[in-house]
Motif scaffolding. Structure first.
Motif: not given
Length: 730
Positions: A447-455, A464-479
């Motif tokens: 699991k990777i939470g919301e806005s993890a890579f923001k700015l 993303f590795p295939d193990s990931v089951e959930e990606l949060g919103s705004y993951m790449f905001k301003d990227c």
């Protein structure tokens, strides 16, 4: 550190949103908010929408924002809400809904019955939350299905006298019944949380029946109500049943929590500068947020051994605390719980919890001391701080969780490598790392939470590795520099704004994805090719504001995708069937990876459900294949094939042995150099020398000449040996 919103009086909290638009259309709509920075739903606060015309507040707002919303029925009481997906906004009668949430009420009835099937009133993830705010409603009855009453839902409904709550209700949001005409209220046993100021300023509220024993009351829930005023004893302490609601006026140096108390409300001791010691009996299990905030002379506190959560801002500005013991019973420490304690030097962390939110010990001497020892501050396998790390960062394999804001604001880090031990990355983990160019997420993150890579404006690609089951919103905001994203093969859905603001030109949706939210791809202005997955639900949104002028949607050759025809009017002929091919026509592997599986780049596999693919290796003595993953066995060549819909697609796989970078070396005494095995995992290689007196070798492959003579250095991996002759001269 991100700033948090502090909400003050509603009528004074006015900031115009889109001011130029309001002026052009003479709109009376304005956002009412106050705060220091951007909105952050994580801290359970919300920006409100108000109107300069308070008598028509909801009518104006709803006409402006929801005027064109699809109306599905005129009868809200015989409508099936249960099948409505999240993200689908619609209107039923006078109720505006999103999925199973009621987000606004358009009517003017005095007695309102919320329809069965509704699970939430208001939406905590958007700015509009005052679903009934200012309406002339007198009584409200909740349905048996309701779980959450959102923030500000009945804010300043000054005629509201009666609310019938249901068994099964779990949360009452902040400011929910602020300044209403309620005289009595029964809080069901099922309720677990009552938000800040939920009943504040309810000037007629005299009686509250609290059925539950473990309810968490956040700060100032009953402030300025006759009910609270009636509870104070001679020591100016307000309790009811097993709840301690207020002790802000307590004037003695030591406070012993009554043995009957199991829950202490938020802000119960706020700004109490008289108390110096607090003792909790072990009956206490629950604390509300900001419970001891600004107790500047508090020097000692004994916590209950049954306490489960230390809430947000619990000890902020308790500047006399030098030591704290966190009991073993604690399962969660919320954001900023101990932040800014200028004298806190010692922390006895007895708890084994991994649920630590952002900024828990920020600004304390304890944190500064830990950072001086290592750039990685780790508690129970949780990396809570890496803001002092720099350059290429290899996270220790003792870390299991990257905490909220662990790297936030780090301007020195350029590359991050996570170990396979990491299983979770929390919200804003890498927020505002302006020079971060690449990140290796390992192979175990789920699991990777919301806005993890923001700015992170220097980030260009994320796999993303295939193990990931959930990606949060705004993951790449301003990227905006992100040009490539490989989605994981086990992802279930794409949430709103998950890929927004990126510069990707092509995107493959894995076959595991069944739903795409309305705005998942918004502001992907350079997207040209979108490849849909086989299992995608027809309620998905494939546009959502995404796409360049050359945008084309590719879909599998299946009849079930006839639903795409509804988009023909929007993107014309730019919908096409996919031409399948394996992502590699040739592939080279090495025997040094024996026992390790490599997955063929699976753009093909993502179009089609895995169960529909038939994989085969023509020579299993060279390489085997399982669900698209190829494992080398021995040197040679074989053909890997995948068959689908009576068509076969192939890849030629060649397996080779690794090789040493040098077969012979001449050194002068005390000189050194490195040997390494090409195409082999360094940690798997074992190094030996035939004569340590002539030349030595470290397990890193570094050799050093000792005296004149010759010796042989051997690298062993997967049972095979590779040698280099070393000659040493004086």
């Amino acid at each position: 550190m991100r700033k948090k919103w502090f909400v003050s009086n509603f009528k004074k909290r006015v900031i115009l949103i889109a001011a130029s638009l309001c002026l052009l259309v003479n709109s009376p709509i304005a956002y009412a908010a106050s705060g220091e920075s951007e909105y952050d739903e994580k801290y359970d606060e919300v920006l409100e929408v108000s109107s300069l015309d308070e008598d028509n507040v909801n009518t104006d707002i709803n006409d402006f924002f929801y005027g064109g919303m699809e109306k599905l029925s005129d009868d809200p009481y015989h409508f099936d809400y249960s099948n409505m997906p999240r993200g689908h906004q619609y209107r039923v009668g006078d109720f505006l809904c999103n999925g199973t949430s009621l987000i606004a009420y358009l009517g003017n009835e005095k007695n309102v019955i919320i329809p069965e099937g509704i699970t939430c009133i208001g939406r905590e993830d958007v700015l509009l939350s005052s679903a009934f705010g200012g309406k002339p409603v007198v009584s409200v009855t909740f349905p048996s299905t309701l779980k959450v009453v959102g923030q500000y839902t009945f804010y300043e409904c000054m005629d509201l006298k009666t609310v019938t709550m249901n068994s099964g209700l779990e949360k009452i949001g902040s400011y929910c019944f602020y300044s209403t005409a309620l005289e009595t209220i029964t809080i069901p046993e099922s309720v677990k949380l009552v938000g800040a100021s939920a009943f504040s300023e309810a000037k007629k509220l005299k009686k509250v029946n609290i059925k539950g024993k473990d309810i968490r009351f956040d700060q100032r829930v009953f402030e300025e109500t006759p009910f609270l005023k009636s509870l104070y004893n001679k020591d100016k302490v307000a309790t009811i049943d097993n709840y301690l609601l207020d002790a802000t006026g307590y004037t003695k140096a030591k406070f012993v929590v009554p043995s009957a108390v199991t829950s202490i409300a938020g802000s119960a001791f706020f700004l109490n500068c008289d108390v110096k010691e607090i003792v909790m009996h072990d009956n206490v299990t629950t604390l509300g947020s900001e419970v001891f905030r600004n107790c500047e002379n508090l020097k000692k506190i004994t916590m209950s051994k049954k306490l489960t959560t230390i809430p947000s801002w619990a000890f902020v500005r308790c500047d006399s605390l030098e030591e704290i013991t966190i009991p073993e019973s604690v399962t969660e420490v919320e954001s900023m719980a101990f932040s800014g304690l200028n004298w806190l030097e010692k922390i006895n962390f007895l708890s084994k919890t991994t649920n630590l939110e952002s900024g828990v010990f920020e600004g304390t001497p304890w944190m500064a001391a830990q950072q001086a020892i290592s750039p990685f501050v780790i508690i129970n396998g949780v990396l809570i701080d890496a803001t002092k790390a720099s350059g290429k960062v290899v996270v220790p394999n003792t870390v299991k969780i990257i905490n909220d804001e662990a790297f936030a604001g780090n301007e020195e880090v350029t590359e991050i490598i996570l170990p396979d031990t990491v299983v979770r990355i929390d919200e804003y983990a890498f927020w505002s790392c302006p020079n971060l160019k690449s990140i290796d997420l390992g192979n175990s993150v789920k699991k990777i939470g919301e806005s993890a890579f923001k700015l992170c404006p220097s980030l260009t690609a994320v796999v993303f590795p295939d193990s990931v089951e959930e990606l949060g919103s705004y993951m790449f905001k301003d990227c905006n520099a992100v040009e490539y994203v490989r989605l994981p093969a086990n992802l279930k859905r794409l949430d709103d704004y998950v890929l927004s603001d990126t510069s990707i030109t092509s995107l493959v949706i894995p076959s595991s994805v069944t739903f795409i939210d309305r705005y998942a791809l918004s502001y992907c202005d350079k997207l040209e090719k979108l490849y849909l997955s086989y299992e995608l639900d027809e309620n998905s949104y494939i546009l959502g504001g995404a796409g360049s002028e050359n945008f084309v949607v590719y879909y599998p050759q299946e009849e079930k995708f006839d639903w795409l025809n509804k988009y023909i009017g929007e993107i014309g002929s730019r919908i096409a069937q996919s031409n399948y091919s394996l992502s590699y026509s040739t592939l080279t592997l090495y025997t040094s990876w024996y026992g390790k599986q490599l997955q063929l780049e699976d753009e093909f596999q993502r179009f089609v459900a895995n169960s529909k693919l038939i994989w085969k290796s023509d020579n299993t003595k060279v390489a085997t294949v399982t669900n698209g993953k190829v494992t080398p066995v021995s040197t040679g060549t074989t053909t890997i094939s995948a068959t689908y819909d009576n068509k076969t697609y192939t890849c030629t796989v060649t397996v080779k042995d690794p090789s040493l970078n040098k077969s012979k070396v001449t050194l002068t005494k005390w000189d050194s150099t490195f040997l390494f095995l090409l195409n082999a995992k360094t940690s798997d290689v074992k190094w030996t020398t035939t004569d340590k007196s002539v030349v030595t070798v470290l397990q890193s492959g570094m050799i050093q000449a000792k005296k004149k003579g010759t010796a042989t250095i051997t690298a062993t991996v997967s049972g095979k040996k590779y040698s280099c002759k070393v000659t040493v001269k004086n």
